[in-house]
Enzyme design. Structure first.
Site, PDB file in Angstrom:
ATOM      1  N   GLY A 223       0.451   2.574  -0.147  1.00 26.23           N
ATOM      2  CA  GLY A 223       1.166   3.089   1.023  1.00 26.23           C
ATOM      3  C   GLY A 223       1.692   4.500   0.821  1.00 26.23           C
TER       4      GLY A 223
ATOM      5  CB  THR B  43      -5.123  -2.182   6.786  1.00 26.81           C
ATOM      6  OG1 THR B  43      -3.871  -2.756   6.524  1.00 26.81           O
ATOM      7  CG2 THR B  43      -6.225  -3.107   6.349  1.00 26.81           C
TER       8      THR B  43
ATOM      9  CB  CYS C  64      -3.794   5.045   1.914  1.00 28.99           C
ATOM     10  SG  CYS C  64      -4.891   4.723   3.306  1.00 28.99           S
TER      11      CYS C  64
ATOM     12  CB  THR D 132      -1.799   1.976   3.563  1.00 30.20           C
ATOM     13  OG1 THR D 132      -3.204   1.729   3.561  1.00 30.20           O
ATOM     14  CG2 THR D 132      -1.078   0.804   2.932  1.00 30.20           C
TER      15      THR D 132
END
Length: 175
Positions: A158, A2, A161, A164
């Site tokens: 986001g 995350t 990754c 994410t």
């Protein structure tokens, strides 16, 4: 994993995180709430790592906050001590960012308590380095609010990754 990021700017502290829960290379859930308010809404906390482990740590940290009348640093150090010395807790795989109106901290899975650099930016998780880099650039080069910086940093993480997503939970405290 995350991405969790925290920015403190102009009397405001903001903690935000994405909502993706992964099991290996599979997305299990896209709307998890990894940032929460603790201690009657006076403390913000976000986690990266194992979800069940993090909820255990949230509970333990909230107990420490109650025990130490909301003193963030003392509660974090006491949690870190327990995390380091208790056999069951040592197996928990998670990291926390915690913040109140005065300070922000990272509590690691090896029992470290880390304070931020002078820029008051913290980030953890698989996208943490992307979010940290973005937040630092935005703090140094814009007049954006802490909330806007957290949101933009999470969006950048986001986009880069795979662990994410862009379903964010963002909480803030005024000073």
């Amino acid at each position: 994993m995350t991405t969790i990021v925290s920015v403190r700017r102009n009397g405001q502290v903001v903690v935000g995180g994405d909502g993706q829960v992964s099991l290996g290379n599979t997305v299990m859930k896209g709307n998890a709430r990894k940032v929460r308010r603790l201690y009657n809404g006076k403390v913000l906390a976000g986690f990266a790592g194992g979800t069940a482990d993090a909820f255990t740590l949230f509970e333990l940290f909230e107990r420490k906050l109650e025990m130490h009348q909301g003193h963030l640093l003392k509660s974090a150090v006491e949690l870190a001590k327990d995390w380091r010395t208790d056999r069951a807790l040592r197996k928990l795989e998670a990291m926390l960012i915690v913040a109140d109106e005065k300070e922000s901290l990272i509590i690691t899975g090896i029992g470290d308590v880390v304070q931020p650099e002078e820029d008051q930016i913290l980030a953890i998780g698989s996208g943490g380095n992307y979010a940290l880099s973005a937040a630092r650039a935005l703090v140094e080069n814009t007049e954006l609010s802490a909330h806007e910086i957290v949101e933009k940093s999470l969006r950048i993480a986001g986009d880069i990754c795979v662990f994410t997503n862009t379903n964010f939970t963002i909480e803030e405290l005024p000073n």
